[in-house]
Design a protein around this motif. Structure first.
Motif, PDB file in Angstrom:
ATOM      1  N   ASP A  14       0.506  -0.987   0.063  1.00 58.38           N
ATOM      2  CA  ASP A  14       0.278  -0.451  -0.409  1.00 58.38           C
ATOM      3  C   ASP A  14       0.914   1.085  -0.304  1.00 58.38           C
ATOM      4  O   ASP A  14       1.915   1.054   0.956  1.00 58.38           O
ATOM      5  N   LEU A  15       0.368   2.029  -0.655  1.00 58.27           N
ATOM      6  CA  LEU A  15       1.188   3.776  -0.739  1.00 58.27           C
ATOM      7  C   LEU A  15       1.179   4.792   0.560  1.00 58.27           C
ATOM      8  O   LEU A  15       1.958   4.161   1.718  1.00 58.27           O
ATOM      9  N   ASP A  16      -0.375   5.123   0.959  1.00 60.36           N
ATOM     10  CA  ASP A  16      -0.561   5.979   1.851  1.00 60.36           C
ATOM     11  C   ASP A  16      -0.753   5.614   2.830  1.00 60.36           C
ATOM     12  O   ASP A  16      -0.854   4.947   3.488  1.00 60.36           O
ATOM     13  N   GLY A  17       0.467   5.766   3.786  1.00 57.14           N
ATOM     14  CA  GLY A  17       0.137   5.351   5.764  1.00 57.14           C
ATOM     15  C   GLY A  17       1.288   4.347   5.815  1.00 57.14           C
ATOM     16  O   GLY A  17       1.267   3.759   6.550  1.00 57.14           O
ATOM     17  N   THR A 131      -2.389   0.242  -3.865  1.00 55.81           N
ATOM     18  CA  THR A 131      -3.082   1.585  -3.837  1.00 55.81           C
ATOM     19  C   THR A 131      -4.942   1.579  -4.280  1.00 55.81           C
ATOM     20  O   THR A 131      -5.122   1.943  -5.410  1.00 55.81           O
ATOM     21  N   ASN A 132      -5.607   2.887  -2.858  1.00 56.78           N
ATOM     22  CA  ASN A 132      -7.029   3.183  -3.649  1.00 56.78           C
ATOM     23  C   ASN A 132      -6.424   4.881  -3.723  1.00 56.78           C
ATOM     24  O   ASN A 132      -7.729   5.377  -4.401  1.00 56.78           O
ATOM     25  N   VAL A 187       1.182  -6.020   2.253  1.00 60.94           N
ATOM     26  CA  VAL A 187       1.736  -5.068   3.076  1.00 60.94           C
ATOM     27  C   VAL A 187       0.775  -3.509   3.638  1.00 60.94           C
ATOM     28  O   VAL A 187       0.599  -2.755   2.856  1.00 60.94           O
ATOM     29  N   GLY A 188      -0.073  -3.081   4.697  1.00 60.33           N
ATOM     30  CA  GLY A 188      -0.413  -2.394   4.148  1.00 60.33           C
ATOM     31  C   GLY A 188      -0.655  -1.426   6.377  1.00 60.33           C
ATOM     32  O   GLY A 188      -0.284  -2.076   7.119  1.00 60.33           O
ATOM     33  N   ASP A 189      -1.247  -0.065   6.097  1.00 59.55           N
ATOM     34  CA  ASP A 189      -1.539   0.247   7.434  1.00 59.55           C
ATOM     35  C   ASP A 189      -2.996  -0.040   7.927  1.00 59.55           C
ATOM     36  O   ASP A 189      -3.575   0.379   9.043  1.00 59.55           O
TER      37      ASP A 189
END
Length: 240
Positions: A14-17, A131-132, A187-189
């Motif tokens: 993921d990108l943001d966060g 990412t969204n 892998v995210g937040d």
């Protein structure tokens, strides 16, 4: 550490966060767009609670919040004149212009991210950014922060018919990489990443320093929760 019996071939990041702290970009672009509409500014805390489900959701949520404020009662004529959908369109167009103008200027790469991505790449893992964020925002941000070269594919919230937490983006990305979901780590937040991964059949790890709609991420069902992306990279490298 985690997923000890799995031989991973790829990771979706993921990108943001997760890789980049973009709250500053969101805050500046949103407030400039709101100022164009004679609406009051939002706080960074509100942005943190609202990001994660795509920019369209962010705009609608912020507009709904702003128009419910007592001090905005006299501005409800904006909605009456244009209608909520037209107001949304006006805000969305202004937001896009402002965001693209400052994309990455008020954002910072989290500590250890470059090192972690390099370790994953050196271990032979295929990497995709999922990412969204709209693709037209995501690609320039990755390039501006020197992260674009790590990824064979970048997919945004408008790349597929549905966004995370729907599993479709993960399944389509696995297909593009030529790997099975069970051998692909998400892998995210946030809960968006976790729910999408569970539904797609991908193992999932969440970083604790991200956004998760303003809620503690340890309460979200995941295979592991880590304090740094390097912890994930080290575990993946040992299994590659």
């Amino acid at each position: 550490m985690f997923f000890q019996s799995t031989q991973f071939k790829a990771a979706l990041v993921d990108l943001d966060g997760t890789m980049v702290d973009t709250l500053g970009d969101f805050e500046v672009a949103l407030n400039r767009a709101l100022a164009d509409l004679d609406l009051p500014p939002v706080t960074r805390a509100l942005v943190e609670r609202t990001v994660g489900k795509g920019s369209e959701h962010l705009i609608r949520s912020v507009l709904a919040y702003q128009l419910a404020l007592p001090e905005v009662k006299d501005l409800t004529r904006v909605c009456e004149k244009h209608g909520m959908d037209n107001l949304y369109e006006a805000a969305w167009l202004r937001y896009q212009n402002h965001y693209l103008a400052i994309n990455g200027e008020f954002a910072t790469v989290y500590p250890g991210v470059v090192e972690a991505l390099q370790q994953m790449q050196d271990a032979g893992l295929q990497l995709a950014c999922l990412t969204n964020k709209p693709l037209s925002f995501a690609k320039p941000l990755l390039q501006a922060k020197g992260l674009d070269s790590f990824f064979t594919h970048v997919f945004g919230g408008d790349s597929f018919e549905r966004k995370k937490p729907d599993p479709l983006p993960l399944l389509k990305t696995c297909e593009a990489l030529g790997v099975q979901p069970a051998q692909t780590l998400m892998v995210g937040d946030s809960s968006n990443d976790a729910q999408a991964a569970r539904a797609a059949g991908c193992p999932v790890v969440l970083v604790r320093y991200g956004y998760n709609h303003g809620e503690p991420v340890d309460g979200v069902d995941a295979d592991a929760h880590v304090d740094a992306l390097t912890h994930v990279a080290q575990a993946l490298a040992s299994k590659a």
